[in-house]
Scaffold this motif. Sequence first.
Motif, PDB file in Angstrom:
ATOM      1  N   LEU A 104       0.831  -1.204   0.000  1.00 52.07           N
ATOM      2  CA  LEU A 104       0.000   0.000   0.000  1.00 52.07           C
ATOM      3  C   LEU A 104       0.871   1.263   0.000  1.00 52.07           C
ATOM      4  O   LEU A 104       0.494   2.279  -0.605  1.00 52.07           O
ATOM      5  CB  LEU A 104      -0.935  -0.004   1.212  1.00 52.07           C
ATOM      6  CG  LEU A 104      -2.005  -1.104   1.223  1.00 52.07           C
ATOM      7  CD1 LEU A 104      -2.811  -1.058   2.513  1.00 52.07           C
ATOM      8  CD2 LEU A 104      -2.926  -0.981   0.019  1.00 52.07           C
ATOM      9  N   ALA A 105       2.018   1.202   0.661  1.00 48.32           N
ATOM     10  CA  ALA A 105       2.925   2.351   0.666  1.00 48.32           C
ATOM     11  C   ALA A 105       3.464   2.615  -0.740  1.00 48.32           C
ATOM     12  O   ALA A 105       3.602   3.783  -1.154  1.00 48.32           O
ATOM     13  CB  ALA A 105       4.075   2.107   1.643  1.00 48.32           C
ATOM     14  N   CYS A 107       1.904   1.867  -3.534  1.00 47.50           N
ATOM     15  CA  CYS A 107       0.774   2.440  -4.275  1.00 47.50           C
ATOM     16  C   CYS A 107       0.619   3.926  -3.953  1.00 47.50           C
ATOM     17  O   CYS A 107       0.316   4.742  -4.837  1.00 47.50           O
ATOM     18  CB  CYS A 107      -0.511   1.690  -3.944  1.00 47.50           C
ATOM     19  SG  CYS A 107      -0.554  -0.025  -4.528  1.00 47.50           S
ATOM     20  N   LEU A 108       0.839   4.289  -2.691  1.00 40.69           N
ATOM     21  CA  LEU A 108       0.778   5.702  -2.302  1.00 40.69           C
ATOM     22  C   LEU A 108       1.873   6.499  -3.002  1.00 40.69           C
ATOM     23  O   LEU A 108       1.651   7.655  -3.398  1.00 40.69           O
ATOM     24  CB  LEU A 108       0.905   5.824  -0.785  1.00 40.69           C
ATOM     25  CG  LEU A 108       0.864   7.243  -0.203  1.00 40.69           C
ATOM     26  CD1 LEU A 108      -0.467   7.918  -0.536  1.00 40.69           C
ATOM     27  CD2 LEU A 108       1.098   7.211   1.291  1.00 40.69           C
ATOM     28  N   VAL A 111       0.895   7.621  -6.395  1.00 41.88           N
ATOM     29  CA  VAL A 111      -0.053   8.733  -6.430  1.00 41.88           C
ATOM     30  C   VAL A 111       0.665  10.042  -6.769  1.00 41.88           C
ATOM     31  O   VAL A 111       0.083  10.944  -7.386  1.00 41.88           O
ATOM     32  CB  VAL A 111      -0.798   8.843  -5.081  1.00 41.88           C
ATOM     33  CG1 VAL A 111      -1.656  10.104  -5.019  1.00 41.88           C
ATOM     34  CG2 VAL A 111      -1.672   7.612  -4.856  1.00 41.88           C
ATOM     35  N   THR A 112       1.933  10.145  -6.387  1.00 40.12           N
ATOM     36  CA  THR A 112       2.683  11.386  -6.608  1.00 40.12           C
ATOM     37  C   THR A 112       2.863  11.700  -8.083  1.00 40.12           C
ATOM     38  O   THR A 112       3.046  12.874  -8.438  1.00 40.12           O
ATOM     39  CB  THR A 112       4.057  11.306  -5.922  1.00 40.12           C
ATOM     40  OG1 THR A 112       4.806  10.198  -6.471  1.00 40.12           O
ATOM     41  CG2 THR A 112       3.890  11.097  -4.421  1.00 40.12           C
ATOM     42  N   LEU A 121      -5.745   9.168  -5.068  1.00 40.99           N
ATOM     43  CA  LEU A 121      -5.668   9.061  -3.610  1.00 40.99           C
ATOM     44  C   LEU A 121      -6.984   8.555  -3.029  1.00 40.99           C
ATOM     45  O   LEU A 121      -6.984   7.719  -2.116  1.00 40.99           O
ATOM     46  CB  LEU A 121      -5.304  10.422  -3.018  1.00 40.99           C
ATOM     47  CG  LEU A 121      -5.135  10.464  -1.491  1.00 40.99           C
ATOM     48  CD1 LEU A 121      -4.019   9.525  -1.055  1.00 40.99           C
ATOM     49  CD2 LEU A 121      -4.856  11.887  -1.022  1.00 40.99           C
ATOM     50  N   LEU A 124      -7.225   4.867  -3.595  1.00 39.45           N
ATOM     51  CA  LEU A 124      -6.295   4.132  -2.735  1.00 39.45           C
ATOM     52  C   LEU A 124      -6.806   4.088  -1.294  1.00 39.45           C
ATOM     53  O   LEU A 124      -6.678   3.059  -0.619  1.00 39.45           O
ATOM     54  CB  LEU A 124      -4.911   4.774  -2.789  1.00 39.45           C
ATOM     55  CG  LEU A 124      -3.851   4.125  -1.890  1.00 39.45           C
ATOM     56  CD1 LEU A 124      -3.673   2.653  -2.233  1.00 39.45           C
ATOM     57  CD2 LEU A 124      -2.523   4.867  -2.014  1.00 39.45           C
ATOM     58  N   ILE A 125      -7.376   5.183  -0.828  1.00 33.94           N
ATOM     59  CA  ILE A 125      -7.932   5.200   0.530  1.00 33.94           C
ATOM     60  C   ILE A 125      -9.058   4.182   0.656  1.00 33.94           C
ATOM     61  O   ILE A 125      -9.149   3.449   1.647  1.00 33.94           O
ATOM     62  CB  ILE A 125      -8.430   6.623   0.881  1.00 33.94           C
ATOM     63  CG1 ILE A 125      -7.238   7.570   1.056  1.00 33.94           C
ATOM     64  CG2 ILE A 125      -9.271   6.596   2.150  1.00 33.94           C
ATOM     65  CD1 ILE A 125      -7.636   9.016   1.263  1.00 33.94           C
ATOM     66  N   SER A 128      -7.525   0.714   0.713  1.00 34.11           N
ATOM     67  CA  SER A 128      -6.888   0.476   2.014  1.00 34.11           C
ATOM     68  C   SER A 128      -7.929   0.237   3.097  1.00 34.11           C
ATOM     69  O   SER A 128      -7.743  -0.619   3.980  1.00 34.11           O
ATOM     70  CB  SER A 128      -6.003   1.667   2.385  1.00 34.11           C
ATOM     71  OG  SER A 128      -5.023   1.912   1.389  1.00 34.11           O
TER      72      SER A 128
END
Length: 479
Positions: A104-105, A107-108, A111-112, A121, A124-125, A128
Amino acid sequence: MQAGTGSMRSAVYIERRAAVGTLSDVARRRGWIVSNLCFAAFLALILIGVAPFQEWVMTDQTGQGDIINQALHLGILFMLLFGSGGALTLRQLQPLPLSVVVLLAYCLLTVTWAIDPMISLRRLILTSLVIWVLFRCVADLGYERVLLIMRWGLIILLILNFATVLLTPYGVHPALREESTVVGNWRGLMPHKNIAGAACAFMIVLEIFDVRRFPKVISWLAIAGALIFLYFTVSKTSQAVLVFGIVCGVIVRPYSANYRTILGALVLIGTGFALQLSSVYLPVLATVVNDPTSLTGRGAIWPLLIDYANQHPWTGAGFGSFWQIGNASPIWRITRSWVAQSSHGHNGYLDLLVTIGIPGLVLTIAVLMAWPLVRLFLSLSITKPQRSLLFAMLAFCIGHNLTESSLLNGPSVVEVFLIITIALIFRLADRGASARNLWSERRLGGPLALAGSGSARGVIGMGVPARQPAMRDRSVEEC
């Protein structure tokens, strides 16, 4: 006088300890009830959602339906966090394995560079949140309770699906606003026939491989009803992958983890054999993939995804940033055909490849497939019936993503089934490890021996009785 005072203080201390223990038991019992209700409600939300009520009551207000859906997800999350009324343990606050957190990190991180970071985002939230809720419910309820709720829930859903088909027009895909290939297919109370097909297939797997303490008559009736409904959904992917999952579960049934030392050699042999077969049939597969009319139109989608992946192999478009993000969607720059209006690429692996790139795809396969399989086959605490069921469930989810897309796809039905399967594998494997550690400490006279002696409740958070040095789950008869 001093002795009397000491006795009074001791009595007060014991009363206070008893009161604290009573409050703790009440909070624990309340938390268990909350977890049961939240898990059942979450399954209903995933399998049915608000689509039927949205179509019956607020047909033109799709945005409002999405808001209600998100609000219900958040409501379940808050109930799990604050519904018990007691202090939460670290395991309850963070039930996810480290490997899932790393995935998950990453995947975060994608997002950038996503095309639309805010949409990425939010997706992804939601993904998660779904993963957290499922791991938390499995940790709270355990293997038997989770499967029992799933089986009864799917049986009730099957009854409601038949009633919807027989009594309302909603149960069959209508001619309006539907692609011609699904018109007339059964969907029951569920939003789409492919979702109904996956639920029926998964239910059949559960009823075949999990026959403990459950009326056999109900199991056979459920299997027959699910087969009938699955047939009329015309969900070809679920029908084919169901057979694959059952075969995998039957093949692995005789396997014992006591012989895990030879498993590596067998895996290498099987991998080499698979590579040889793929090299032989690769031209045939390429012909099928490049044919726009093959696999009900999937042949028109996959080449476009492969071309985009060749142009952005390492980064992709960012998590959840390839389909349905408006005019900025990459698919609209590639084609203006009907493909651009799709919600996914009908292949979970290709969808991940074009969104989080090769590193993300490899990490996802390692975390959600390879590592759970390793733990499933190497753990001594997982019995043969449990391993057979869990492998069939995992094989179904893996195979389903070859022609459908659900990997890391938020509240997708097959993604939910996959996460539940992984959480059950980790729960059983971790429990065996905890039992072995406690037994070793007892033999050596270590600190855990004192904590686990006498009337201790067991390993914290795992539910392993302290007086049982056995490493297996005795609730399931191994035969």
